[in-house]
Motif scaffolding. Sequence first.
Motif, short mmCIF file in Angstrom:
data_model
loop_
_atom_site.label_atom_id
_atom_site.label_comp_id
_atom_site.label_asym_id
_atom_site.label_seq_id
_atom_site.Cartn_x
_atom_site.Cartn_y
_atom_site.Cartn_z
N LYS A 126 93.36 20.67 112.03
CA LYS A 126 92.14 20.64 111.24
C LYS A 126 92.21 21.66 110.11
CE LYS A 126 89.07 19.13 114.95
NZ LYS A 126 87.84 19.46 115.72
N PRO A 127 91.64 21.34 108.94
CA PRO A 127 91.63 22.30 107.85
C PRO A 127 90.81 23.53 108.22
CG PRO A 127 91.06 20.10 107.06
CD PRO A 127 91.06 20.05 108.55
N GLU A 128 91.24 24.70 107.72
CA GLU A 128 90.49 25.91 108.00
C GLU A 128 89.15 25.91 107.29
OE1 GLU A 128 92.93 29.21 107.01
OE2 GLU A 128 94.46 28.76 108.51
N ASN A 129 89.08 25.28 106.14
CA ASN A 129 87.83 25.17 105.38
C ASN A 129 87.62 23.70 105.02
OD1 ASN A 129 85.70 25.28 103.52
ND2 ASN A 129 86.33 27.30 102.77
N MET A 130 86.82 23.01 105.84
CA MET A 130 86.65 21.57 105.66
C MET A 130 85.99 21.24 104.32
SD MET A 130 87.09 18.53 106.76
CE MET A 130 87.49 18.65 108.50
N LYS A 131 84.97 22.04 103.94
CA LYS A 131 84.26 21.78 102.68
C LYS A 131 85.20 21.91 101.47
CE LYS A 131 79.63 23.13 104.22
NZ LYS A 131 78.50 24.07 104.00
N LYS A 132 86.02 22.94 101.50
CA LYS A 132 86.97 23.15 100.40
C LYS A 132 87.98 22.01 100.36
CE LYS A 132 90.36 26.45 98.61
NZ LYS A 132 91.06 27.74 98.86
N THR A 133 88.46 21.59 101.53
CA THR A 133 89.42 20.49 101.60
C THR A 133 88.82 19.21 101.05
OG1 THR A 133 90.44 21.48 103.56
CG2 THR A 133 90.92 19.17 103.14
N MET A 134 87.57 18.92 101.43
CA MET A 134 86.91 17.71 100.95
C MET A 134 86.69 17.76 99.43
SD MET A 134 86.69 15.67 103.39
CE MET A 134 85.73 14.44 102.51
N ARG A 135 86.34 18.93 98.91
CA ARG A 135 86.17 19.07 97.45
C ARG A 135 87.49 18.83 96.73
NH1 ARG A 135 82.70 23.56 98.66
NH2 ARG A 135 84.45 24.99 98.32
N GLN A 136 88.58 19.35 97.28
CA GLN A 136 89.89 19.14 96.68
C GLN A 136 90.28 17.66 96.72
OE1 GLN A 136 92.30 21.82 99.00
NE2 GLN A 136 92.10 23.49 97.53
N LEU A 137 89.99 17.00 97.84
CA LEU A 137 90.31 15.59 97.96
C LEU A 137 89.49 14.74 96.99
CD1 LEU A 137 91.89 13.38 99.43
CD2 LEU A 137 90.07 13.31 101.14
#
Length: 273
Positions: A10-21
């Motif tokens: 799992k990503p350490e920072n889900m919100k940041k990962t989703m923003r990048q995606l």
Amino acid sequence: MPHKRRTHEKPENMKKTMRQLLSYMASYKWGFVIGIVCAVASVSIAVIGPKITGEIITEIANGFMNKVQGIGGIDFDAIKKTCAILLAIYAFSAGMEYAQSFIMATVSNKIGYRLRAQMSEKIDRLPFSYFDSHSRGDVISRFTNDVDTMVQSLNQSLASLVSNIVRIVGYLWMMLSISWQMTLLALLIIPLSLAVVIVITKNSQRFFLAQQNSLGLLNGHIEEMYGAHEIVTAFNGQKKSIEKFEMYNGQLYDSAWRSQFLSGLMQPMTMMI
């Protein structure tokens, strides 16, 4: 020797990962928008179908009763017109669904193609220390399995999520327009269905993560053992290599079987409820 693939998937920072995606997909936003609009149109128009089917059945039932009472018969002209409307509705819905599937498949695979191309460029710039700490099978798995998983999610999950929301709202409105009492009875089973889905998802998720981990380990072992076949043979490492392969293969079989079995239970369980 192969290094263990990171188990923390799992990503350490889900919100940041989703923003990048989302930022990465920004150049394809209109393709996703058109695909979602087609999905909404397909579901919205299909929702009307059952009610029109009900009108046909009502017309036949009323005509039959009139014939029994000797005051008339079945109005086949009205039924033909209603059937023609129903056929047009389902044809339009099927056309929109085809367009949505074609658009989403095209856009998601373009994203996968672009991502693999950029990964291929980046891998040439990585230091040797990265390959010392990651097995080749793990790297290959990221190019194939991980990217394929993302492409499939974009292709299926996004449009399905939107269309299912529209389907729920549409069928709820249609049911309320027919009978609020029957609608209330049907809604009572929703909490039970959600509870079953949550329990199955919680248990299957850890097995899906274990499956990806085992797949990376197995790919890494196969790649390294075949790549260094002469060295393994020279030092009589065949038996140890086979034992390790059987261990990784067994772990993959176990996690894959459990994850597929549990995820496959979801639909029959909810349908039974």
